[in-house]
Structure formats: structure tokens, C-alpha cells
Design a protein around this motif. Structure first.
Motif, PDB file in Angstrom:
ATOM      1  N   PRO A   1      45.280  36.857 -14.769  1.00  0.00           N
ATOM      2  CA  PRO A   1      46.715  37.154 -14.673  1.00  0.00           C
ATOM      3  C   PRO A   1      47.319  36.862 -13.305  1.00  0.00           C
ATOM      4  O   PRO A   1      48.531  36.655 -13.205  1.00  0.00           O
ATOM      5  N   ALA A   2      46.497  36.803 -12.268  1.00  0.00           N
ATOM      6  CA  ALA A   2      47.029  36.539 -10.929  1.00  0.00           C
ATOM      7  C   ALA A   2      47.757  35.197 -10.867  1.00  0.00           C
ATOM      8  O   ALA A   2      48.735  35.044 -10.124  1.00  0.00           O
TER       9      ALA A   2
ATOM     10  N   LYS B   1      49.540  42.676 -26.683  1.00  0.00           N
ATOM     11  CA  LYS B   1      50.162  43.777 -25.955  1.00  0.00           C
ATOM     12  C   LYS B   1      49.846  43.685 -24.470  1.00  0.00           C
ATOM     13  O   LYS B   1      50.705  43.922 -23.615  1.00  0.00           O
ATOM     14  N   ASN B   2      48.616  43.312 -24.142  1.00  0.00           N
ATOM     15  CA  ASN B   2      48.249  43.129 -22.737  1.00  0.00           C
ATOM     16  C   ASN B   2      48.968  41.934 -22.117  1.00  0.00           C
ATOM     17  O   ASN B   2      49.450  41.995 -20.982  1.00  0.00           O
ATOM     18  N   LEU B   3      49.042  40.827 -22.863  1.00  0.00           N
ATOM     19  CA  LEU B   3      49.720  39.638 -22.345  1.00  0.00           C
ATOM     20  C   LEU B   3      51.219  39.871 -22.185  1.00  0.00           C
ATOM     21  O   LEU B   3      51.848  39.291 -21.296  1.00  0.00           O
ATOM     22  N   ALA B   4      51.788  40.725 -23.020  1.00  0.00           N
ATOM     23  CA  ALA B   4      53.223  40.989 -22.947  1.00  0.00           C
ATOM     24  C   ALA B   4      53.624  41.543 -21.586  1.00  0.00           C
ATOM     25  O   ALA B   4      54.732  41.272 -21.097  1.00  0.00           O
TER      26      ALA B   4
ATOM     27  N   ASP C   1      57.632  33.465 -20.399  1.00  0.00           N
ATOM     28  CA  ASP C   1      58.717  33.047 -21.279  1.00  0.00           C
ATOM     29  C   ASP C   1      58.243  32.807 -22.711  1.00  0.00           C
ATOM     30  O   ASP C   1      58.961  33.109 -23.666  1.00  0.00           O
ATOM     31  N   ILE C   2      57.038  32.231 -22.842  1.00  0.00           N
ATOM     32  CA  ILE C   2      56.521  31.863 -24.160  1.00  0.00           C
ATOM     33  C   ILE C   2      55.026  32.159 -24.214  1.00  0.00           C
ATOM     34  O   ILE C   2      54.305  31.897 -23.245  1.00  0.00           O
ATOM     35  N   VAL C   3      54.559  32.701 -25.346  1.00  0.00           N
ATOM     36  CA  VAL C   3      53.125  32.834 -25.626  1.00  0.00           C
ATOM     37  C   VAL C   3      52.880  32.299 -27.037  1.00  0.00           C
ATOM     38  O   VAL C   3      53.816  32.133 -27.815  1.00  0.00           O
ATOM     39  N   ASN C   4      51.592  32.063 -27.362  1.00  0.00           N
ATOM     40  CA  ASN C   4      51.353  31.496 -28.694  1.00  0.00           C
ATOM     41  C   ASN C   4      50.078  32.004 -29.354  1.00  0.00           C
ATOM     42  O   ASN C   4      49.182  32.565 -28.710  1.00  0.00           O
TER      43      ASN C   4
ATOM     44  N   ALA D   1      50.645  40.044 -33.978  1.00  0.00           N
ATOM     45  CA  ALA D   1      50.904  39.476 -32.646  1.00  0.00           C
ATOM     46  C   ALA D   1      52.305  39.837 -32.176  1.00  0.00           C
ATOM     47  O   ALA D   1      52.506  40.233 -31.019  1.00  0.00           O
ATOM     48  N   LYS D   2      53.266  39.718 -33.061  1.00  0.00           N
ATOM     49  CA  LYS D   2      54.645  40.060 -32.708  1.00  0.00           C
ATOM     50  C   LYS D   2      54.765  41.553 -32.409  1.00  0.00           C
ATOM     51  O   LYS D   2      55.466  41.955 -31.457  1.00  0.00           O
ATOM     52  N   GLU D   3      54.080  42.381 -33.184  1.00  0.00           N
ATOM     53  CA  GLU D   3      54.104  43.819 -32.938  1.00  0.00           C
ATOM     54  C   GLU D   3      53.544  44.140 -31.551  1.00  0.00           C
ATOM     55  O   GLU D   3      54.119  44.944 -30.803  1.00  0.00           O
ATOM     56  N   GLY D   4      52.416  43.516 -31.211  1.00  0.00           N
ATOM     57  CA  GLY D   4      51.832  43.748 -29.905  1.00  0.00           C
ATOM     58  C   GLY D   4      52.734  43.268 -28.787  1.00  0.00           C
ATOM     59  O   GLY D   4      52.875  43.936 -27.748  1.00  0.00           O
ATOM     60  N   LEU D   5      53.378  42.140 -28.991  1.00  0.00           N
ATOM     61  CA  LEU D   5      54.265  41.587 -27.983  1.00  0.00           C
ATOM     62  C   LEU D   5      55.463  42.499 -27.738  1.00  0.00           C
ATOM     63  O   LEU D   5      55.835  42.776 -26.589  1.00  0.00           O
ATOM     64  N   LEU D   6      56.055  43.000 -28.795  1.00  0.00           N
ATOM     65  CA  LEU D   6      57.217  43.871 -28.653  1.00  0.00           C
ATOM     66  C   LEU D   6      56.868  45.227 -28.043  1.00  0.00           C
ATOM     67  O   LEU D   6      57.634  45.789 -27.273  1.00  0.00           O
ATOM     68  N   SER D   7      55.705  45.736 -28.388  1.00  0.00           N
ATOM     69  CA  SER D   7      55.316  47.044 -27.868  1.00  0.00           C
ATOM     70  C   SER D   7      54.839  46.978 -26.421  1.00  0.00           C
ATOM     71  O   SER D   7      54.872  47.970 -25.703  1.00  0.00           O
ATOM     72  N   GLY D   8      54.416  45.795 -25.976  1.00  0.00           N
ATOM     73  CA  GLY D   8      53.857  45.672 -24.642  1.00  0.00           C
ATOM     74  C   GLY D   8      54.829  45.295 -23.554  1.00  0.00           C
ATOM     75  O   GLY D   8      54.498  45.333 -22.371  1.00  0.00           O
ATOM     76  N   SER D   9      56.056  44.918 -23.929  1.00  0.00           N
ATOM     77  CA  SER D   9      57.028  44.489 -22.933  1.00  0.00           C
ATOM     78  C   SER D   9      58.366  45.172 -23.178  1.00  0.00           C
ATOM     79  O   SER D   9      59.016  44.925 -24.195  1.00  0.00           O
ATOM     80  N   PRO D  10      58.791  46.013 -22.260  1.00  0.00           N
ATOM     81  CA  PRO D  10      60.068  46.711 -22.449  1.00  0.00           C
ATOM     82  C   PRO D  10      61.271  45.772 -22.464  1.00  0.00           C
ATOM     83  O   PRO D  10      62.286  46.071 -23.087  1.00  0.00           O
ATOM     84  N   LYS D  11      61.170  44.617 -21.786  1.00  0.00           N
ATOM     85  CA  LYS D  11      62.308  43.685 -21.734  1.00  0.00           C
ATOM     86  C   LYS D  11      62.402  42.826 -22.985  1.00  0.00           C
ATOM     87  O   LYS D  11      63.476  42.333 -23.326  1.00  0.00           O
TER      88      LYS D  11
END
Length: 236
Positions: free
Chosen positions: A43-44, A74-77, A82-85, A98-108
Motif C-alpha cells: 500500500p505504500a 474492504k481493505n483496498l477501499a 480512483d478505480i479497482v477491479n 466486492a461492491k459491498e466490501g468497497l462501499l463499507s470500507g471507504s466513507p467517501k
């Protein structure tokens, strides 16, 4: 800067990547970070690129059971790229998770989720004979895009050659992200379904991913400017 063109950073380390960007005055251009660089630097690498104002497409192509993908996403979020796949071949439930994890992991909630249809290194023969997916390649790509759209994805990774048909099926706002882009005077390397930026623009691509045509060019900065020129005005 042109936000339709993402430069593929297919380099082994951050040091090499940073040197390339600095030497060629590619400050703040949109970039794609793939497995080679992310698995080395973690992630760095994302934080370093964000600090230099680069929009980022994190290209890890997740493909696993739905729960595992949800937790990974969720971790990647939290990286807020800008984009993940993911791979569309993982199926509807995996994409939904995947969409659920993305939405739950990023407040923005600004990160776009896209799904890979058929890799641009594959052709019809590979798809039919090795993957045992029958039929025409375009039909399979459109079918996978339809599954992705119905499952909550914001778009797909596809060849330019399928982008128009995918737009017809999934709507004009559904993103088509197209690798396999080569400048007018570049070799195709290991890609099978390639296109120029001009052809991509004419065939409903929204975002281009360009790597070796720029990174292996004698003058990468000039090659990047050429890509923008071909995208906006066609090859000269």
C-alpha cells in the motif's frame, strides 16, 4: 493532464517507477498500478503516488470466493484510489460482494469498481480451446459486462473492439476501460486485440490504459503527448 489515459507502471520497484516519472516529467498523470509493483511495494506505493497527485487505477483483478473478495476489497477501499477491479468470471455473487466490501470500507465512496471481461492477451482460439468458452469472443465479453452491470459494477475492462457493443447493452454511463492500446507506430508485443487511441475514441472507449508504447519509447514524454494527440485529434 488527460484523465482518459492511464499510464501502466509496469516497473519492478518504487525507485525505478519514481525515477521514470521524474525523468520524463510525467508529474500527476493518471497511472495504473498492477500486481508486479503492488506486490513488491504494498500500500505504500499508493500513498506515494497520491502524494504526487496521480489518479490511480489499482489493477489487482481479484478473483476468489465472494467472502474473501469482499474482505479484500474492504481493505483496498481504505486506499481510496480512483478505480479497482475484479474478474467478471468470478460471477455475480462475487461482484456483488466486492461492491459491498468497497462501499463499507471507504466513507467517501468515490472508488469505481470495474470487472475484467476477457483479457486482451486472449483471442477466440484461446477462449474456445483453452478456456472452453464457446462462441464468439465479443458475445462473451458483452455477456460478462451485462453480469457485471447487473451486479453493481461501474464498468468493465474490455478490448476496444467490444466497447461499443458493451455500451449498447449496458448503457452509455457504464465505463469501458480498454488496455491493449498501442500508438500508431508501436508493436503489439504479447497482446492479441489491440487498437490505437484514435480507434479507441471512435469505438466508445472511456479510459485507455497504455504501457509499453510509452514506457519503452525513446522519448516517453513525447510518446505520452502523442497518445493524447491521437486520442483527441486522431493520428497525424
Amino acid at each position: 493532464m488527460n484523465n482518459a489515459i492511464y499510464l501502466a507502471l509496469d516497473f519492478p520497484t518504487w525507485e525505478v517507477t519514481d525515477q521514470f516519472l521524474e525523468d520524463n516529467q510525467l508529474h500527476g498523470v493518471p497511472v495504473k498500478v498492477g500486481m508486479e509493483l503492488f506486490f513488491r511495494e504494498g500500500p505504500a506505493i499508493i500513498e506515494k503516488l497520491k502524494a504526487n497527485n496521480h489518479p490511480i487505477f489499482l489493477d489487482l483483478k481479484l478473483h476468489d470466493i465472494p467472502t474473501t473478495v469482499m474482505r479484500a476489497m474492504k481493505n483496498l477501499a481504505a486506499l481510496e484510489v480512483d478505480i479497482v477491479n475484479v474478474h467478471a468470471l468470478g460471477g455475480s455473487e462475487m461482484i456483488k460482494h466486492a461492491k459491498e466490501g468497497l462501499l463499507s470500507g471507504s466513507p467517501k465512496r468515490k472508488t469505481k469498481l470495474i470487472a475484467v471481461t476477457i483479457l486482451t492477451s486472449h483471442d477466440k482460439e484461446t477462449m474456445n480451446n483453452q478456456l472452453l468458452i464457446s462462441g464468439e469472443l465479443k458475445d462473451s465479453a458483452v455477456h460478462l459486462a451485462d453480469i457485471a452491470e447487473q451486479s453493481g459494477a461501474d464498468g468493465v475492462v474490455c478490448s476496444v473492439h467490444e466497447a461499443g457493443s458493451i455500451k449498447e447493452k449496458c448503457g452509455s454511463s457504464f465505463l469501458t476501460v480498454t488496455p491493449g492500446i498501442r500508438l500508431a507506430n508501436s508493436s503489439i508485443d504479447d497482446q492479441k486485440r489491440v487498437a490505437t487511441p484514435k480507434f479507441a475514441r471512435e469505438n466508445n472507449a472511456d479510459i485507455l490504459v497504455i504501457g509499453r508504447s510509452i514506457t519503452k519509447a525513446e522519448n516517453p514524454y513525447q510518446a505520452y503527448r502523442q497518445a493524447i494527440e491521437e486520442w483527441e485529434n486522431g493520428a497525424k
